[in-house]
Design an enzyme around this catalytic site. Structure first.
Site, PDB file in Angstrom:
ATOM      1  N   LYS A  11       0.835  -1.475   0.634  1.00 36.04           N
ATOM      2  CA  LYS A  11      -0.175  -0.083  -0.105  1.00 36.04           C
ATOM      3  C   LYS A  11       0.345   1.138   0.274  1.00 36.04           C
ATOM      4  CE  LYS A  11      -3.973  -2.186   1.791  1.00 36.04           C
ATOM      5  NZ  LYS A  11      -4.903  -2.427   3.123  1.00 36.04           N
ATOM      6  N   TYR A  51     -12.445  -1.679  -4.355  1.00 29.46           N
ATOM      7  CA  TYR A  51     -12.320  -2.531  -3.091  1.00 29.46           C
ATOM      8  C   TYR A  51     -14.640  -1.965  -3.524  1.00 29.46           C
ATOM      9  CZ  TYR A  51      -8.306  -2.339  -0.826  1.00 29.46           C
ATOM     10  OH  TYR A  51      -7.063  -2.815  -0.352  1.00 29.46           O
ATOM     11  N   THR A  93      -5.448  -7.897  10.015  1.00 28.14           N
ATOM     12  CA  THR A  93      -5.705  -6.369   9.637  1.00 28.14           C
ATOM     13  C   THR A  93      -5.958  -5.079  10.039  1.00 28.14           C
ATOM     14  OG1 THR A  93      -8.072  -7.660   8.229  1.00 28.14           O
ATOM     15  CG2 THR A  93      -7.538  -5.212   8.127  1.00 28.14           C
ATOM     16  N   ARG A 104       2.312  -7.414   8.127  1.00 23.59           N
ATOM     17  CA  ARG A 104       1.716  -6.016   9.022  1.00 23.59           C
ATOM     18  C   ARG A 104       2.617  -5.321  10.659  1.00 23.59           C
ATOM     19  NH1 ARG A 104      -4.200  -7.619   6.958  1.00 23.59           N
ATOM     20  NH2 ARG A 104      -4.052  -6.762   5.588  1.00 23.59           N
ATOM     21  N   ASN A 114      -2.616  -0.292   6.732  1.00 22.28           N
ATOM     22  CA  ASN A 114      -1.393  -1.677   7.292  1.00 22.28           C
ATOM     23  C   ASN A 114      -1.056  -2.672   6.379  1.00 22.28           C
ATOM     24  OD1 ASN A 114      -3.623  -2.551   5.222  1.00 22.28           O
ATOM     25  ND2 ASN A 114      -4.470  -3.566   6.553  1.00 22.28           N
ATOM     26  N   HIS A 117      -2.355  -5.731   1.391  1.00 24.33           N
ATOM     27  CA  HIS A 117      -3.681  -6.336   0.771  1.00 24.33           C
ATOM     28  C   HIS A 117      -3.763  -7.977   1.006  1.00 24.33           C
ATOM     29  CE1 HIS A 117      -7.453  -7.529  -0.475  1.00 24.33           C
ATOM     30  NE2 HIS A 117      -7.144  -7.533  -1.405  1.00 24.33           N
ATOM     31  N   GLU A 128      -9.058 -10.447  -8.256  1.00 27.37           N
ATOM     32  CA  GLU A 128      -7.870  -9.394  -7.907  1.00 27.37           C
ATOM     33  C   GLU A 128      -6.519  -9.074  -8.970  1.00 27.37           C
ATOM     34  OE1 GLU A 128      -9.449  -9.034  -3.693  1.00 27.37           O
ATOM     35  OE2 GLU A 128      -7.481  -9.843  -3.807  1.00 27.37           O
TER      36      GLU A 128
HETATM   37  P1  CMP Z   1      -7.163  -4.855   2.676  1.00 28.52           P
HETATM   38  O1  CMP Z   1      -6.748  -5.868   3.149  1.00 28.52           O
HETATM   39  O2  CMP Z   1      -6.719  -4.433   1.681  1.00 28.52           O
HETATM   40  O3  CMP Z   1      -8.849  -5.201   2.404  1.00 28.52           O
HETATM   41  C1  CMP Z   1      -9.796  -4.108   2.824  1.00 28.52           C
HETATM   42  C2  CMP Z   1      -8.794  -2.813   4.007  1.00 28.52           C
HETATM   43  O4  CMP Z   1     -10.110  -2.217   4.482  1.00 28.52           O
HETATM   44  C3  CMP Z   1      -8.289  -3.478   4.769  1.00 28.52           C
HETATM   45  O5  CMP Z   1      -7.056  -3.813   4.340  1.00 28.52           O
HETATM   46  C4  CMP Z   1      -8.030  -1.718   5.652  1.00 28.52           C
HETATM   47  O6  CMP Z   1      -7.463  -1.233   5.561  1.00 28.52           O
HETATM   48  C5  CMP Z   1      -9.739  -1.261   5.278  1.00 28.52           C
HETATM   49  N1  CMP Z   1     -10.275  -0.884   6.673  1.00 28.52           N
HETATM   50  C6  CMP Z   1     -10.768  -2.693   6.999  1.00 28.52           C
HETATM   51  N2  CMP Z   1     -11.730  -1.987   8.599  1.00 28.52           N
HETATM   52  C7  CMP Z   1     -11.187  -1.008   8.512  1.00 28.52           C
HETATM   53  C8  CMP Z   1     -11.648  -0.283   9.728  1.00 28.52           C
HETATM   54  N3  CMP Z   1     -12.263  -0.648  10.397  1.00 28.52           N
HETATM   55  N4  CMP Z   1     -11.344   1.192   9.538  1.00 28.52           N
HETATM   56  C9  CMP Z   1     -10.553   1.433   8.542  1.00 28.52           C
HETATM   57  N5  CMP Z   1      -9.790   1.098   7.389  1.00 28.52           N
HETATM   58  C10 CMP Z   1     -10.399  -0.268   7.530  1.00 28.52           C
END
Ligand code: CMP
Length: 139
Positions: A11, A51, A93, A104, A114, A117, A128
């Protein structure tokens, strides 16, 4: 039966913080074979589409802004049980809950930023991967 590919992105914040090389190295050390790799940037529309499953979530707009804020690395990774193994390898996550030694835990700064992905299912891994790569870009 579990599939053997998953899709990942490094990211924008992890790229901006200079972690690109270390994260790619760690992915390879984890036994994931790189089938495809691209340094690119999502437009806002790309991020919205990628997304889309989260479009009703309160964090959707911020996530779209963040994911289109700078370059990313997109990659397709190959390994037995790739989706589940990669999710374990990168950690929760929310990096505050990520296990020691995971990508992470090492490189994420928030739940949004984070670091990486990882696909959540074999079906999404294929969708994807196809979002970023044509068949002739996968080896
Ligand atoms: P990712 O694995 O890219 O898939 C969806 C993304 O949404 C996740 O990683 C986080 O970066 C983001 N995400 C998920 N939950 C939250 C949250 N509660 N607040 C902000 N971002 C979130």
């Amino acid at each position: 039966m579990s599939g053997n590919i998953t899709f990942t992105m490094i990211k924008p914040k992890a790229i901006a913080d200079g972690h690109m090389g270390n994260i790619i190295k760690k992915i390879i050390e984890g036994g994931f074979n790189i089938k495809a790799l691209k340094y690119t940037r999502l437009t806002k529309n790309d991020a919205r589409k990628f997304y889309e499953v989260h479009k009703e979530r309160p964090f959707y707009n911020d996530l779209v802004e963040f994911m289109s804020s700078g370059p990313i690395i997109a990659a397709v990774l190959e390994k037995d049980n790739a989706v589940e193994d990669y999710r374990t390898y990168i950690g929760s996550t929310n990096p505050a809950e990520a296990a020691e030694g995971t990508i992470r835990k090492l490189y994420a700064t928030s739940i949004e930023a984070n670091a990486v992905h990882g696909s959540d299912s074999d079906e999404n891994a294929l969708i994807e991967s196809g979002f970023f790569f044509s068949q002739r870009e996968m080896f």
